[in-house]
Design an enzyme around this catalytic site. Structure first.
Site, PDB file in Angstrom:
ATOM      1  N   TRP A   1       0.824  -1.141  -0.079  1.00  0.00           N
ATOM      2  CA  TRP A   1      -0.005  -0.098  -0.004  1.00  0.00           C
ATOM      3  C   TRP A   1       0.845   1.296  -0.069  1.00  0.00           C
ATOM      4  CZ3 TRP A   1       1.915   2.423   4.279  1.00  0.00           C
ATOM      5  CH2 TRP A   1       2.450   1.488   5.239  1.00  0.00           C
ATOM      6  N   ASN A   2       2.307   1.028   0.333  1.00  0.00           N
ATOM      7  CA  ASN A   2       2.962   2.272   0.402  1.00  0.00           C
ATOM      8  C   ASN A   2       2.955   3.486  -0.872  1.00  0.00           C
ATOM      9  OD1 ASN A   2       4.640   0.460  -0.221  1.00  0.00           O
ATOM     10  ND2 ASN A   2       6.390   1.460   0.332  1.00  0.00           N
TER      11      ASN A   2
ATOM     12  N   LYS B   1      -3.106  -8.470  -7.820  1.00  0.00           N
ATOM     13  CA  LYS B   1      -3.662  -8.295  -6.524  1.00  0.00           C
ATOM     14  C   LYS B   1      -3.045  -7.048  -5.697  1.00  0.00           C
ATOM     15  CE  LYS B   1      -3.470  -9.438  -2.297  1.00  0.00           C
ATOM     16  NZ  LYS B   1      -3.793  -8.273  -1.800  1.00  0.00           N
ATOM     17  N   PRO B   2      -3.810  -5.872  -5.533  1.00  0.00           N
ATOM     18  CA  PRO B   2      -3.203  -4.826  -5.052  1.00  0.00           C
ATOM     19  C   PRO B   2      -3.342  -4.887  -3.479  1.00  0.00           C
ATOM     20  CG  PRO B   2      -5.507  -4.455  -5.945  1.00  0.00           C
ATOM     21  CD  PRO B   2      -5.244  -5.716  -6.429  1.00  0.00           C
TER      22      PRO B   2
ATOM     23  N   GLY C   1       6.443  -6.662  -0.657  1.00  0.00           N
ATOM     24  CA  GLY C   1       5.758  -6.434   0.515  1.00  0.00           C
ATOM     25  C   GLY C   1       6.681  -6.908   1.896  1.00  0.00           C
ATOM     26  N   SER C   2       6.234  -7.109   2.891  1.00  0.00           N
ATOM     27  CA  SER C   2       6.914  -7.531   4.057  1.00  0.00           C
ATOM     28  C   SER C   2       7.848  -8.575   3.675  1.00  0.00           C
ATOM     29  CB  SER C   2       5.984  -7.699   5.151  1.00  0.00           C
ATOM     30  OG  SER C   2       5.451  -8.671   5.005  1.00  0.00           O
TER      31      SER C   2
ATOM     32  N   GLU D   1      10.863  -8.131  -3.568  1.00  0.00           N
ATOM     33  CA  GLU D   1      11.077  -6.826  -3.376  1.00  0.00           C
ATOM     34  C   GLU D   1      10.826  -6.728  -1.860  1.00  0.00           C
ATOM     35  OE1 GLU D   1      11.436  -3.536  -1.936  1.00  0.00           O
ATOM     36  OE2 GLU D   1      10.489  -2.380  -3.588  1.00  0.00           O
ATOM     37  N   LEU D   2      11.486  -6.816  -0.869  1.00  0.00           N
ATOM     38  CA  LEU D   2      11.064  -6.904   0.469  1.00  0.00           C
ATOM     39  C   LEU D   2      11.692  -5.907   1.347  1.00  0.00           C
ATOM     40  CD1 LEU D   2      11.747 -10.907   1.086  1.00  0.00           C
ATOM     41  CD2 LEU D   2       9.884  -9.754   0.141  1.00  0.00           C
TER      42      LEU D   2
ATOM     43  N   CYS E   1      10.210   1.518   1.209  1.00  0.00           N
ATOM     44  CA  CYS E   1      11.119   0.346   1.446  1.00  0.00           C
ATOM     45  C   CYS E   1      12.662   0.930   1.554  1.00  0.00           C
ATOM     46  CB  CYS E   1      11.077  -0.286   0.180  1.00  0.00           C
ATOM     47  SG  CYS E   1       9.402  -1.089  -0.146  1.00  0.00           S
TER      48      CYS E   1
ATOM     49  N   GLU F   1      12.888  -2.926  10.633  1.00  0.00           N
ATOM     50  CA  GLU F   1      12.421  -2.085   9.482  1.00  0.00           C
ATOM     51  C   GLU F   1      11.269  -1.301  10.497  1.00  0.00           C
ATOM     52  OE1 GLU F   1      10.183  -3.105   6.109  1.00  0.00           O
ATOM     53  OE2 GLU F   1      11.281  -1.548   5.023  1.00  0.00           O
TER      54      GLU F   1
HETATM   55  P1  ADP Z   1       2.737  -4.316   3.813  1.00  0.00           P
HETATM   56  O1  ADP Z   1       2.282  -4.326   5.211  1.00  0.00           O
HETATM   57  O2  ADP Z   1       3.983  -3.755   3.267  1.00  0.00           O
HETATM   58  O3  ADP Z   1       1.634  -4.268   2.702  1.00  0.00           O
HETATM   59  P2  ADP Z   1       2.187  -7.389   3.403  1.00  0.00           P
HETATM   60  O4  ADP Z   1       3.370  -8.324   3.132  1.00  0.00           O
HETATM   61  O5  ADP Z   1       1.639  -7.458   4.757  1.00  0.00           O
HETATM   62  O6  ADP Z   1       3.207  -5.896   3.477  1.00  0.00           O
HETATM   63  O7  ADP Z   1       1.381  -7.268   2.298  1.00  0.00           O
HETATM   64  C1  ADP Z   1       1.901  -7.071   0.916  1.00  0.00           C
HETATM   65  C2  ADP Z   1       0.863  -7.651  -0.079  1.00  0.00           C
HETATM   66  O8  ADP Z   1       0.871  -9.072   0.143  1.00  0.00           O
HETATM   67  C3  ADP Z   1      -0.685  -7.215   0.042  1.00  0.00           C
HETATM   68  O9  ADP Z   1      -1.270  -7.126  -0.950  1.00  0.00           O
HETATM   69  C4  ADP Z   1      -1.352  -8.281   0.948  1.00  0.00           C
HETATM   70  O10 ADP Z   1      -2.631  -8.465   0.985  1.00  0.00           O
HETATM   71  C5  ADP Z   1      -0.631  -9.695   0.394  1.00  0.00           C
HETATM   72  N1  ADP Z   1      -0.691 -10.656   1.158  1.00  0.00           N
HETATM   73  C6  ADP Z   1      -0.522 -10.653   2.762  1.00  0.00           C
HETATM   74  N2  ADP Z   1      -0.468 -11.996   3.210  1.00  0.00           N
HETATM   75  C7  ADP Z   1      -0.347 -12.880   2.006  1.00  0.00           C
HETATM   76  C8  ADP Z   1      -0.042 -14.235   1.913  1.00  0.00           C
HETATM   77  N3  ADP Z   1      -0.008 -15.176   2.847  1.00  0.00           N
HETATM   78  N4  ADP Z   1       0.049 -14.546   0.769  1.00  0.00           N
HETATM   79  C9  ADP Z   1       0.052 -13.775  -0.232  1.00  0.00           C
HETATM   80  N5  ADP Z   1      -0.269 -12.305  -0.391  1.00  0.00           N
HETATM   81  C10 ADP Z   1      -0.396 -11.792   0.947  1.00  0.00           C
END
Ligand code: ADP
Length: 478
Positions: free
Chosen positions: A153-154, A177-178, A229-230, A250-251, A284, A380
Site C-alpha cells: 500500500w505504500n 492483487k493490490p 511487501g514485508s 522486493e522485501l 522500502c 524496519e
Molecule cells: P505491507 O504491510 O508492506 O503491505 P504485506 O506483506 O503484509 O506488506 O502485504 C503485501 C501484499 O501481500 C498485500 O497485497 C497483502 O494483501 C498480500 N498478502 C498478505 N499475506 C499474504 C499471503 N500469505 N500470501 C500472499 N499474499 C499475501
C-alpha cells in the site's frame, strides 16, 4: 472520473468487471479513521478465473509485435496523465500521503509506462559462434508467460505499475492483487486498460487480502510471481509457490545512512529529511538508522532535530510535509521501537509519541545515541522515525551498516574520495546512493539482497525479469 468517486469494488477478469464476493474488508482513510469503501477478499474460484483469463489471452498477446505493445503502453501513459488528480486523490484518501507526493507518484507511474514502451522494442538477442561449421546459435528472449503480482500500500500505483509495464512490454499476461488498504487507485488504473487498447484478459485485477493473496501466490498455473511487501509475507509466499517458478521479491529493508567527518552536513541533513520522512517514512528504501562520525555528530543531531521539528503534520489532502501513517500496526511499531530504544539508553530529541487525533498518526521523531542492538537499529520501523548512532572508524561503521538482514538500500554522505569508494564498495546493499538521497531511478536496476529479497525492477533488468532465454541452435549446411 470525478475526484471523490470511489469505484465499485469489482474484479477485472478477461475484460469484464465481475463480482469478487461479499464486501468483507473495510478500507479506512487513515487521516480520519472513517471507512471509505469496502472490498471483497476474492476466493480461490475468483482467482482461478482471473488466472484462466490471463492464460487464455497469452497466445495472442505474446505474438503481438513489440511496436504494438509499445504503442498501447504509451497510450496508457497518456490516459494516466489525464487522470493525475483523481488517481492521486484516491491514493491519499486510502493511505494518507500528502497529495503533492501522490500526484508525483501518478506522474512516475505514467513515466514507467513510457519507459517500458521504449524498452519493449530494444530487447536484442545474440548470435554465438559454434565450433561446428554451418551451425549458428541464436539467443532470443521470449515472454515468461502468466504472471501473478502482489503489491503493498505504500506506493499503491507505482508498485503495480513497474510490474504491469514490464510484464506487458515483455508480452506476458498478468493478474494483479493490490493491497487491501489501497484498492481504489488500482481499480481506476485498470479501467484505463481497455480505452488504451489492451485486449481483454491481458491484465486482470483481483481484490482482497490474505485469502486472495494466498490463492494467487500458490496458483499452479503461474509462470512467474512478482511480489513487493514485508519480509514475513515474502517468506510465506516463497514457501507456498506451487512449483519452481521464478519469483521476484522486493522485501523490507532497514536502510542505513552514513555521515562521515568529511560530509557536507547541511546536505546530509536535507537528504535524511527527504528519505527519512517522505511518505511518513513508509518507503522500502527509507532511512531508518543513521551512523554519524563523532566529529560531526552534535552538529548533525542539532540540525536534523530542528528540521524534523519544523515539519508540518496534517491530512494528506492539505498537502503537509507529513501525513498520517497508514494503519495502527505502523503507529504501534513506531511507538514500540522508540520506547524500546529509550529503555535501552537512547534519548528522543523531537517527537517520540503517537499524535492523539482521529485516524492513525505518529509524530516525526528523531532518537539519538541509539544502541546497535535495539530494534530501531535492527528492524524496519516503516514510519516517521530515525535513530542516530555515533561512530569512530570506517571499519566500525561498515560493520554496523552491514550487520542486519537488510540489503536493499544504503546512503552515504562523504566528500573524501577514499571514504566514498571504500565505504561505497563495502556496503552489502543492492542500491547505494552517495551524496544524494535517491537510491532508485527508473532507468537503473533496483533490487535487494540478503533479507531484502532478490530480482530487479526498473531498467533493462526489470524487463528481463519477464523474459526467458531460448537458445535456438540451427544447422544450416549439410
Ligand atoms: P505491507 O504491510 O508492506 O503491505 P504485506 O506483506 O503484509 O506488506 O502485504 C503485501 C501484499 O501481500 C498485500 O497485497 C497483502 O494483501 C498480500 N498478502 C498478505 N499475506 C499474504 C499471503 N500469505 N500470501 C500472499 N499474499 C499475501
Amino acid at each position: 472520473m470525478t475526484a471523490t468517486d470511489f469505484p465499485a469494488a469489482r474484479n477485472l477478469v478477461g475484460g469484464e468487471w465481475v463480482d469478487g464476493g461479499p464486501l468483507v474488508l473495510d478500507v479506512i482513510d487513515p487521516a480520519t479513521g472513517d471507512a471509505v469503501t469496502r472490498i471483497p477478499d476474492t476466493d480461490t474460484a475468483g482467482v482461478d478465473a482471473a488466472v484462466a483469463a490471463a492464460r487464455a489471452a497469452l497466445p495472442a498477446w505474446r505474438k503481438t509485435s513489440e511496436f504494438e505493445r509499445a504503442r498501447l503502453l504509451h497510450a496508457l501513459a497518456n490516459l494516466v496523465r489525464d487522470d493525475i488528480d483523481p488517481l492521486a486523490e484516491l491514493i491519499t484518501r486510502e493511505m494518507g500521503k500528502p497529495i503533492g507526493e501522490a500526484r508525483g507518484e501518478v506522474r512516475k507511474l505514467a513515466d514507467a509506462f513510457d519507459y517500458y514502451a521504449e524498452e519493449a522494442v530494444r530487447v536484442y538477442g545474440e548470435t554465438i559462434p559454434n565450433e561446428q561449421a554451418g551451425v549458428t546459435s541464436i539467443v532470443r528472449y521470449e515472454p515468461i508467460g502468466v504472471v501473478g503480482a502482489i503489491t503493498p500500500w505504500n506506493y499503491p500505483l507505482e508498485l503495480i505499475g513497474w510490474k504491469l509495464a514490464a510484464a506487458l512490454a515483455a508480452g506476458c499476461t498478468i493478474v494483479v492483487k493490490p493491497s487491501e488498504y489501497t484498492p481504489s487507485s488500482a481499480l481506476c488504473l485498470f479501467k484505463l486498460l481497455a480505452p488504451a487498447g489492451f485486449p481483454p484478459g491481458v491484465a486482470n485485477l483481483v481484490l482482497g487480502a490474505g485469502t486472495a493473496g494466498r490463492a494467487l501466490a500458490s496458483h499452479a498455473d503461474l509462470d512467474k510471481l512478482a511480489f513487493t511487501g514485508s519480509t514475513a509475507t515474502g517468506a510465506a509466499i516463497t514457501r507456498s509457490l506451487a512449483k519452481a517458478v521464478p519469483a521476484s521479491m522486493e522485501l523490507g529493508g532497514s536502510c542505513p545512512l552514513i555521515v562521515t567527518g568529511s560530509a557536507d552536513i547541511d546536505e546530509a541533513v536535507a537528504g535524511c529529511l527527504r528519505r527519512g520522512f517522505r511518505n511518513a517514512g513508509q518507503i522500502c528504501i527509507a532511512i531508518n538508522r543513521v551512523y554519524v562520525h563523532r566529529s560531526v555528530h552534535a552538529e548533525f543531531v542539532e540540525k536534523l532535530t530542528a528540521a524534523v521539528a519544523g515539519l508540518t503534520l496534517g491530512p494528506g489532502t492539505e498537502d503537509p510535509d507529513v501525513g498520517p501513517v497508514t494503519n495502527a500496526e505502523i503507529r504501534d511499531r513506531c511507538a514500540a521501537h522508540v520506547e524500546q530504544a529509550v529503555a535501552d539508553g537512547a534519548r528522543i530529541t523531537t517527537g517520540g509519541t503517537p499524535v492523539e487525533r482521529a485516524g492513525t498518526w505518529f509524530a516525526p521523531t528523531v532518537v539519538d545515541d541509539v544502541p546497535a542492538s535495539t530494534p530501531l537499529a535492527q528492524q524496519e520501523t516503516f514510519g516517521p522515525v530515525v535513530g542516530i548512532t555515533p561512530y569512530d572508524t570506517t571499519a566500525e561503521v561498515v560493520e554496523l551498516a552491514n550487520a542486519t538482514e537488510a540489503g536493499l538500500a544504503a546512503y552515504l554522505y562523504a566528500l573524501d574520495l577514499e571514504e566514498v569508494f571504500t565505504i561505497g564498495h563495502a556496503l552489502d546493499f543492492g542500491n547505494v546512493a552517495v551524496n544524494n538521497p535517491d537510491a532508485g531511478i527508473m532507468n537503473a536496476p533496483y533490487g535487494g539482497r540478503k533479507g531484502s529479497g532478490h530480482g530487479y525492477e526498473h531498467g533493462r533488468e526489470g524487463l528481463h525479469g519477464y523474459l526467458q532465454i531460448k537458445h535456438l541452435r540451427i544447422r544450416y549446411q549439410r
